[in-house]
Design a protein around this motif. Sequence first.
Motif, mmCIF file in Angstrom:
data_model
loop_
_atom_site.group_PDB
_atom_site.id
_atom_site.type_symbol
_atom_site.label_atom_id
_atom_site.label_comp_id
_atom_site.label_asym_id
_atom_site.label_seq_id
_atom_site.Cartn_x
_atom_site.Cartn_y
_atom_site.Cartn_z
ATOM 1 N N LEU A 15 47.117 71.256 118.983
ATOM 2 C CA LEU A 15 46.309 70.061 119.239
ATOM 3 C C LEU A 15 47.175 68.805 119.283
ATOM 4 O O LEU A 15 46.932 67.909 120.093
ATOM 5 C CB LEU A 15 45.223 69.916 118.172
ATOM 6 N N VAL A 16 48.186 68.751 118.417
ATOM 7 C CA VAL A 16 49.111 67.613 118.437
ATOM 8 C C VAL A 16 49.792 67.549 119.804
ATOM 9 O O VAL A 16 49.844 66.499 120.440
ATOM 10 C CB VAL A 16 50.149 67.717 117.297
ATOM 11 N N VAL A 17 50.298 68.671 120.247
ATOM 12 C CA VAL A 17 51.008 68.728 121.531
ATOM 13 C C VAL A 17 50.072 68.429 122.698
ATOM 14 O O VAL A 17 50.405 67.635 123.578
ATOM 15 C CB VAL A 17 51.692 70.099 121.709
ATOM 16 N N ASN A 18 48.907 69.044 122.708
ATOM 17 C CA ASN A 18 47.980 68.845 123.826
ATOM 18 C C ASN A 18 47.443 67.423 123.907
ATOM 19 O O ASN A 18 47.018 66.979 124.969
ATOM 20 C CB ASN A 18 46.822 69.833 123.752
ATOM 21 N N SER A 19 47.471 66.694 122.790
ATOM 22 C CA SER A 19 46.998 65.308 122.771
ATOM 23 C C SER A 19 48.030 64.335 123.319
ATOM 24 O O SER A 19 47.714 63.193 123.601
ATOM 25 C CB SER A 19 46.640 64.900 121.340
ATOM 26 N N ALA A 20 49.271 64.787 123.442
ATOM 27 C CA ALA A 20 50.381 63.906 123.830
ATOM 28 C C ALA A 20 50.702 64.003 125.315
ATOM 29 O O ALA A 20 50.449 65.015 125.958
ATOM 30 C CB ALA A 20 51.622 64.274 123.023
ATOM 31 N N ASP A 21 51.301 62.913 125.812
ATOM 32 C CA ASP A 21 51.838 62.901 127.171
ATOM 33 C C ASP A 21 53.321 63.266 127.169
ATOM 34 O O ASP A 21 53.851 63.703 128.188
ATOM 35 C CB ASP A 21 51.653 61.508 127.792
ATOM 36 N N ALA A 22 53.983 63.060 126.032
ATOM 37 C CA ALA A 22 55.391 63.433 125.846
ATOM 38 C C ALA A 22 55.628 63.581 124.350
ATOM 39 O O ALA A 22 54.850 63.067 123.535
ATOM 40 C CB ALA A 22 56.325 62.369 126.432
ATOM 41 N N ILE A 23 56.705 64.278 123.996
ATOM 42 C CA ILE A 23 56.990 64.605 122.599
ATOM 43 C C ILE A 23 58.403 64.174 122.242
ATOM 44 O O ILE A 23 59.336 64.403 123.017
ATOM 45 C CB ILE A 23 56.845 66.131 122.359
ATOM 46 N N VAL A 24 58.540 63.562 121.048
ATOM 47 C CA VAL A 24 59.848 63.323 120.452
ATOM 48 C C VAL A 24 59.966 64.294 119.287
ATOM 49 O O VAL A 24 59.146 64.262 118.363
ATOM 50 C CB VAL A 24 60.011 61.871 119.956
ATOM 51 N N ALA A 25 60.969 65.160 119.340
ATOM 52 C CA ALA A 25 61.189 66.152 118.289
ATOM 53 C C ALA A 25 62.358 65.734 117.414
ATOM 54 O O ALA A 25 63.470 65.533 117.899
ATOM 55 C CB ALA A 25 61.471 67.522 118.905
ATOM 56 N N LEU A 26 62.077 65.588 116.128
ATOM 57 C CA LEU A 26 63.100 65.327 115.128
ATOM 58 C C LEU A 26 63.344 66.637 114.372
ATOM 59 O O LEU A 26 62.543 67.567 114.468
ATOM 60 C CB LEU A 26 62.636 64.216 114.190
ATOM 61 N N PRO A 27 64.428 66.740 113.617
ATOM 62 C CA PRO A 27 64.702 67.984 112.912
ATOM 63 C C PRO A 27 63.535 68.427 112.028
ATOM 64 O O PRO A 27 62.892 67.617 111.369
ATOM 65 C CB PRO A 27 65.934 67.647 112.067
#
Length: 157
Positions: free
Chosen positions: A93-105
């Motif tokens: 749901l977090v991913v599907n709600s976003a237009d782009a993702i910033v991944a931290l460690p």
Amino acid sequence: MVPKRKPVIAVIGAGECSKKLKDMAADVGRYIAENGGVLVCGGLGGTMEGAARGAKEAGGTTIGIIPTDNKSDANEFIDYVIATGIGHARNILVVNSADAIVALPGKYGTLSEMAFALNSGKPIVSVSAWKLGDEIRQVEDPIEAAKIALEMAKKSL
């Protein structure tokens, strides 16, 4: 004419982390808010709390999609709490709600979110997180990551 909606950027990473990593997340959240984006995250501690804090300090809007069914479990910097009660399954749901993702460690929760993003074709910018392939943009600077993610998100609106 209806105005375009604001870009939504997910910040993902460790639920428990060092002050340094939490501050990096805050830099990302702050940049997102200062540049017209909305922050979405898992709503709990660690990088999620850091990112939400940064966004709130810049006057931004934050959404936390938490794994429990208790809204009070969200960190204090979340404006809109979505209490799912579905545990780690909320990562999609977090991913599907976003237009782009910033991944931290982070650990396996971060890895699952990155996999969901790859499967759905969402752009990912990684700051020293999992290296999963050429389709993930790798950078060292968290501000650069936020800038790239916002640019990628705006292209999809």
